[in-house]
Enzyme design. Structure first.
Site, PDB file in Angstrom:
ATOM      1  N   SER A 168       0.820  -1.210   0.000  1.00 46.15           N
ATOM      2  CA  SER A 168       0.000   0.000   0.000  1.00 46.15           C
ATOM      3  C   SER A 168       0.860   1.269   0.000  1.00 46.15           C
ATOM      4  O   SER A 168       1.524   1.572  -0.982  1.00 46.15           O
ATOM      5  CB  SER A 168      -0.944  -0.050   1.209  1.00 46.15           C
ATOM      6  OG  SER A 168      -1.935   0.938   1.130  1.00 46.15           O
TER       7      SER A 168
ATOM      8  N   ASP B 276     -10.994  -5.397  -2.978  1.00 50.39           N
ATOM      9  CA  ASP B 276     -10.276  -4.545  -2.035  1.00 50.39           C
ATOM     10  C   ASP B 276     -11.036  -3.229  -1.927  1.00 50.39           C
ATOM     11  O   ASP B 276     -11.189  -2.506  -2.916  1.00 50.39           O
ATOM     12  CB  ASP B 276      -8.846  -4.319  -2.543  1.00 50.39           C
ATOM     13  CG  ASP B 276      -7.983  -3.481  -1.602  1.00 50.39           C
ATOM     14  OD1 ASP B 276      -8.536  -2.787  -0.731  1.00 50.39           O
ATOM     15  OD2 ASP B 276      -6.752  -3.518  -1.756  1.00 50.39           O
TER      16      ASP B 276
ATOM     17  N   HIS C 165      -7.642  -5.645   1.850  1.00 49.52           N
ATOM     18  CA  HIS C 165      -6.465  -4.831   1.555  1.00 49.52           C
ATOM     19  C   HIS C 165      -5.210  -5.331   2.267  1.00 49.52           C
ATOM     20  O   HIS C 165      -4.118  -4.830   2.011  1.00 49.52           O
ATOM     21  CB  HIS C 165      -6.744  -3.375   1.961  1.00 49.52           C
ATOM     22  CG  HIS C 165      -5.723  -2.388   1.498  1.00 49.52           C
ATOM     23  ND1 HIS C 165      -5.395  -2.209   0.165  1.00 49.52           N
ATOM     24  CD2 HIS C 165      -4.919  -1.533   2.202  1.00 49.52           C
ATOM     25  CE1 HIS C 165      -4.455  -1.282   0.058  1.00 49.52           C
ATOM     26  NE2 HIS C 165      -4.148  -0.859   1.277  1.00 49.52           N
TER      27      HIS C 165
END
Length: 266
Positions: free
Chosen positions: A96, A217, A246
């Site tokens: 991320s 997600d 996620h």
């Protein structure tokens, strides 16, 4: 922070092997997010772990609100760590927020990175003309307001949404690391992340990339993975994981570890 940076960010090097592997956690977690992934790599890799300066495991006094206004300061930290450890070449796994840090670091110092493995990565979270990032500006402002007004309630709502899959242990773990963060730092970093836009520099990436994306997600639409593949300047592949959420390193660590092993440079 100077020479104390490695200590401040809890830098650890574990495992044995000639090849270097960096595991960089995302927003809302710390290096403990990799604890179920680590056993798959320590036997044949020198694994580097560290905490982002915004993580709850780092003394909040180290978070400089003037310095960390852009992603560049986080890139500086990563490169300082690699240089201090004498690492000349590594495979970088970024989740991320740290995926974007890795992208920018590879543009600045491409010789350091044999490959980038990007998990749940997004060059921009906000929708734009001809681009679906997943969020409208108004939605994001509501998230910021919720964080400001009642941080505990926001965490209790956000954690299960982010984990996605029905894995209570993963929700508890993500909630724990979110609660460890100081709320004002969480909000500040969230604004930095959601206001960032890397689309214009993706073509400057020359390092090979593996993009790992879960099937569903709430933070990153699957179309973003294809956008990255089509716009990154180096050779890139997309690997879809048939799981939700996620944070697959928390919710499906065995499956993710197998995909990571396959993605390692030969």
């Amino acid at each position: 922070m100077g020479h104390s940076l490695l200590e401040a960010l809890n830098v650890r090097v574990v495992g044995s092997g000639e090849r270097n592997l960096v595991l960089a956690h995302g927003f809302g977690t710390d290096q403990s997010a990799w604890q179920r992934i680590l056993p798959f790599f320590v036997r044949d890799h020198r694994v580097v772990l560290y905490d982002l300066v915004c993580a709850g495991s780092v003394n909040p006094d180290y978070f400089d609100f003037h310095r960390y206004t852009t992603l560049d300061a986080y890139v500086d930290d990563l490169l300082y760590i690699l240089d201090s450890l004498g690492i000349e070449r590594c495979t970088y796994v970024g989740h991320s927020f740290s995926a974007t840090i890795g992208i920018l670091a590879s543009i600045r110092r491409p010789e350091l990175f044999a490959k980038l493995i990007l998990i749940g990565a997004s060059p921009r979270f906000l929708n734009d003309r001809n681009y679906h990032g997943g969020f409208e500006q108004g939605e994001i402002e509501k998230v910021f307001s919720a964080m400001e007004s009642n941080y505990e309630a926001w965490v209790n709502g956000f954690a299960p949404l982010a984990v996605g899959a029905d894995v209570p242990e993963a929700v508890r773990e993500f909630s724990r690391t979110l609660f460890n963060m100081r709320p004002d730092i969480t909000l500040f970093v969230s604004r930095t992340v959601f206001n960032s836009d890397l689309r214009g520099v993706l073509g400057l990436v020359r390092v090979p990339c593996s993009i790992i994306q879960t099937a569903k997600d709430a933070s990153v639409p699957a179309s973003v993975a294809m956008y990255l593949k089509n716009h990154l300047g180096g050779r890139s592949t997309v690997h879809m994981l048939n799981v939700e959420g996620h944070l697959p390193h928390l919710s499906a660590p065995n499956l993710l570890a197998q995909e990571l092993r396959r993605a390692l440079p030969r």
